[in-house]
Design an enzyme around this catalytic site. Structure first.
Site, PDB file in Angstrom:
ATOM      1  N   SER A   1     -33.381 -20.215  34.394  1.00 54.82           N
ATOM      2  CA  SER A   1     -33.931 -20.644  35.679  1.00 54.82           C
ATOM      3  C   SER A   1     -33.771 -19.513  36.678  1.00 54.82           C
ATOM      4  O   SER A   1     -32.897 -18.658  36.521  1.00 54.82           O
ATOM      5  CB  SER A   1     -33.187 -21.875  36.193  1.00 54.82           C
ATOM      6  N   ASP A   2     -34.598 -19.508  37.718  1.00 56.83           N
ATOM      7  CA  ASP A   2     -34.305 -18.643  38.848  1.00 56.83           C
ATOM      8  C   ASP A   2     -32.978 -19.144  39.452  1.00 56.83           C
ATOM      9  O   ASP A   2     -32.562 -20.277  39.198  1.00 56.83           O
ATOM     10  CB  ASP A   2     -35.444 -18.700  39.871  1.00 56.83           C
ATOM     11  N   CYS A   3     -32.320 -18.279  40.247  1.00 58.66           N
ATOM     12  CA  CYS A   3     -30.989 -18.650  40.755  1.00 58.66           C
ATOM     13  C   CYS A   3     -31.052 -19.960  41.549  1.00 58.66           C
ATOM     14  O   CYS A   3     -31.804 -20.058  42.515  1.00 58.66           O
ATOM     15  CB  CYS A   3     -30.437 -17.533  41.643  1.00 58.66           C
ATOM     16  N   ASP A   4     -30.287 -20.950  41.116  1.00 59.49           N
ATOM     17  CA  ASP A   4     -30.212 -22.272  41.754  1.00 59.49           C
ATOM     18  C   ASP A   4     -31.469 -23.126  41.569  1.00 59.49           C
ATOM     19  O   ASP A   4     -31.600 -24.163  42.209  1.00 59.49           O
ATOM     20  CB  ASP A   4     -29.920 -22.160  43.268  1.00 59.49           C
ATOM     21  N   ALA A   5     -32.383 -22.705  40.706  1.00 56.93           N
ATOM     22  CA  ALA A   5     -33.629 -23.471  40.557  1.00 56.93           C
ATOM     23  C   ALA A   5     -33.379 -24.850  39.951  1.00 56.93           C
ATOM     24  O   ALA A   5     -34.215 -25.748  40.105  1.00 56.93           O
ATOM     25  CB  ALA A   5     -34.650 -22.702  39.719  1.00 56.93           C
TER      26      ALA A   5
END
Ligand SMILES: *[C@@H]1O[C@H](CO)[C@@H](O)[C@H](O)[C@H]1NC(C)=O
Ligand SMILES: *[C@@H]1O[C@H](CO)[C@@H](O)[C@H](O)[C@H]1NC(C)=O
Length: 329
Positions: A299-303
């Site tokens: 995932s993108d960071c914190d997605a």
């Protein structure tokens, strides 16, 4: 989380772990697993470099507890000392040169910097695929050198950014090769083959290892930060099937199929209501199924968090985690 099948993404993770830690063994420099001076590793089939990679992966996974498997799914994955497996940091960046912006690379040792190439939008304007390839090669070479010097905790680089740059108000457009899906795809192939070491043949790893791992991001239809009251965490892109097929998907398909990228990153935004990272059709049916992708999807960071916190798509934080794992992340 008992009912969730997490073995598939784990196989991909383990391939990277094996790749990074088993093949390159140096006495003082990088973190590595299967230390030949450690008597316990001799009995582990996953440490036997002569066995086929699939057998080694299967053996390693069979030895991990559920908690250990889960622990390897996040940034800063801890070591597993009973199996002599080192800690691993997934997050490293290398859009136009190895960067310490992620957590995997540090410049606090004998290597204090890396070569920075021009922003991608400029390099892409050369329309010179062999130049793009050579830049990728140089970045992969430096990445491996930094790892060998003991200044890397991981070799998964979250580049290239091949989102379609349609709207000049997007603050990260300079990271991309521009607006043309064909150019973006060719850029992706050149960069990925360069940084990974070009060791793929017929969809298989030719010699069993990567020089470094590239990641096609941000999948998909992601091209804004903050605009008109929306922000990139909650944005719901309304994309027609035709625009998805003609514009947004081709660079990623090319990056996976011709570039043989070992990673993909799913984007923050939703598409027609569904968060990218929770979209089974996009991740499992399309990328893993139709495109035969066999790597890891991060995932993108914190997605994952925003699926609950900002988008309200998942009722509970646990639902967000279940949604993405079931989708194929
Ligand atoms: C692996 O074994 C070696 C030799 O015993 C040891 O020095 C090293 O710390 C171990 N690594 C891990 C991550 O357990
Ligand atoms: C996308 O469609 C939904 C549902 O029709 C609507 O609520 C939303 O505002 C649209 N988003 C954009 C960016 O137009």
């Amino acid at each position: 989380m008992g009912g969730i099948h997490i073995h598939r993404p784990l196989i991909s993770i383990i391939i990277i772990l094996l790749t990074e830690f088993l093949v390159f063994a140096y006495s003082n420099g990088p973190p590595y697993s299967c230390d030949s001076s450690n008597p316990s590793t001799k009995s582990f089939p996953f440490c036997d470099a002569k066995l086929p990679i699939n057998n080694r992966v299967r053996d390693l996974i069979s030895r991990l507890t559920l908690d250990e498997k889960i622990s390897q799914l996040v940034n800063g994955a801890p070591a597993i000392p009973r199996l002599n497996i080192s800690a691993y940091e997934w997050w490293s960046e290398a859009l136009h040169g190895v960067s310490s912006h992620g957590k995997g690379i540090s410049f606090d040792g004998s290597i204090s910097s890396s070569t920075m190439f021009p922003q991608i939008i400029l390099t892409a304007a050369s329309f010179d695929a062999s130049l793009w390839y050579q830049i990728g090669q140089a970045i992969g070479e430096e990445a491996r050198g930094i790892y060998n010097a003991g200044q890397a905790m991981g070799m998964t680089f979250w580049a290239p950014n091949i989102n379609i740059f349609r709207d000049p108000r997007w603050g990260r457009g300079q990271e991309t090769p521009g607006e043309d899906p064909l150019v973006a795809g060719i850029y992706a192939v050149s960069y990925v083959r360069g940084i990974q070491g070009d060791s793929f043949e017929g969809g298989q790893l030719k010699d069993g290892h990567l020089k470094a791992s590239a990641c096609c991001k941000h999948y998909t239809a992601h091209d804004l930060d903050s605009w008109n009251g929306y922000n990139r965490y909650i944005f719901d892109a309304n994309v027609t099937k035709q625009d998805l097929a003609d514009t947004y998907q081709p660079p990623f398909k090319t990056c996976v199929q011709q570039g043989q990228a070992s990673g993909i990153m799913c984007a923050y935004n939703r598409i027609n209501g569904v968060p990218n990272c929770a979209d089974y059709d996009l991740l499992t049916k399309t990328v893993r199924g139709e495109w035969s992708f066999n790597g890891y999807i991060a995932s993108d960071c914190d997605a994952v968090a925003i699926i609950h916190d900002n988008q309200g798509y998942a009722k509970l934080p646990e639902d967000a985690v279940a949604d993405v794992l079931k989708a194929g992340m």
